[in-house]
Scaffold this active site. Structure first.
Site, PDB file in Angstrom:
ATOM      1  NE  ARG A  46      -3.662  -2.038   2.722  1.00  0.00           N
ATOM      2  CZ  ARG A  46      -3.367  -3.224   3.252  1.00  0.00           C
ATOM      3  NH1 ARG A  46      -2.171  -3.463   3.760  1.00  0.00           N
ATOM      4  NH2 ARG A  46      -4.282  -4.171   3.285  1.00  0.00           N
ATOM      5  CE  LYS A  70      -7.513  -1.651   5.176  1.00  0.00           C
ATOM      6  NZ  LYS A  70      -8.035  -2.020   3.868  1.00  0.00           N
ATOM      7  CG  HIS A 135      -5.555   0.784  -3.018  1.00  0.00           C
ATOM      8  ND1 HIS A 135      -4.725   0.964  -1.926  1.00  0.00           N
ATOM      9  CD2 HIS A 135      -6.253  -0.339  -2.764  1.00  0.00           C
ATOM     10  CE1 HIS A 135      -4.936  -0.011  -1.066  1.00  0.00           C
ATOM     11  NE2 HIS A 135      -5.851  -0.809  -1.543  1.00  0.00           N
ATOM     12  NE  ARG A 138      -2.896  -3.942  -1.091  1.00  0.00           N
ATOM     13  CZ  ARG A 138      -2.345  -4.821  -0.258  1.00  0.00           C
ATOM     14  NH1 ARG A 138      -1.036  -4.858  -0.129  1.00  0.00           N
ATOM     15  NH2 ARG A 138      -3.082  -5.641   0.434  1.00  0.00           N
ATOM     16  CG  HIS A 161      -7.241  -9.705   0.264  1.00  0.00           C
ATOM     17  ND1 HIS A 161      -7.158  -9.588  -1.106  1.00  0.00           N
ATOM     18  CD2 HIS A 161      -7.058  -8.453   0.745  1.00  0.00           C
ATOM     19  CE1 HIS A 161      -6.936  -8.321  -1.436  1.00  0.00           C
ATOM     20  NE2 HIS A 161      -6.868  -7.621  -0.320  1.00  0.00           N
ATOM     21  CE1 TYR A 170      -7.389  -3.938  -2.650  1.00  0.00           C
ATOM     22  CE2 TYR A 170      -5.785  -5.154  -3.933  1.00  0.00           C
ATOM     23  CZ  TYR A 170      -6.106  -4.086  -3.123  1.00  0.00           C
ATOM     24  OH  TYR A 170      -5.140  -3.155  -2.806  1.00  0.00           O
TER      25      TYR A 170
END
Length: 187
Positions: A46, A70, A135, A138, A161, A170
């Site tokens: 990220r 995060k 993002h 990523r 995840h 995603y």
């Protein structure tokens, strides 16, 4: 709209030619901006974990160790040979304590908003379709990793995840698969 939904709204860059076009564009603009893009699409990190990195974090190691901002999870990521070469070239004239992505204002790394501006401007200049943001780096890593290896479990692990379906959604694979299936569907 929450930040989470905003992050999910951006797309990976699926076209390898567009990736190269952005690299060329950024290289002509700023070596730092080029390296930010290359580092992002090759690390899968990220932006919040990339920007605070210092030269010492990446220069003398085969593995990048980060504590994700995060999630708080510790991650150990191999630095590929291709990325290693880019790091060596880019950091040649840096001190070990320097930020990898220094602000021109000095003493601090660039801010997330500035990173967004760099990526967004490059995408616009190169006519990249879809919503682009920090993002995107990523997601681009994830999309192309999946295209090359077709290993959703490995990518799920890399991204941390909770399930394969989260990972596929995603990186936009679910949409791609549905669109491809529907293109040839007819009653």
């Amino acid at each position: 709209m929450t930040a989470r939904h905003g992050a999910n709204a951006v797309e990976p860059i699926r076209d390898l030619d567009k990736i190269q076009e952005i690299k060329n564009y950024l290289l002509a603009q700023s070596y730092r901006d080029y390296f930010l893009f290359v580092f992002g699409i090759n690390s899968g990190l990220r932006i919040s974990d990339i920007l605070p990195l210092r030269v010492l974090d990446v220069k003398y190691t085969k593995h990048l160790k980060v504590r994700e901002k995060k999630t708080g999870n510790a991650r150990k990521i191999i630095i590929t040979d291709a990325l290693r070469k880019e790091i060596e070239k880019y950091t040649k004239n840096f001190a070990d304590s320097d930020y990898l992505f220094p602000s021109r204002k000095g003493g601090k790394p660039i801010h997330r908003v500035q990173a967004w501006q760099i990526i967004n401007d490059a995408a616009k200049a190169c006519s990249v379709e879809g919503s682009i943001g920090t993002h995107t780096l990523r997601k681009t890593f994830g999309y192309h990793f999946y295209q090359r290896f077709k290993d959703v479990a490995m990518l799920q692990y890399i991204f941390g995840h909770s399930s394969p379906s989260v990972t596929l959604r995603y990186i936009g694979i679910n949409d791609d698969m549905v669109n491809k299936a529907l293109e040839s569907f007819s009653l």
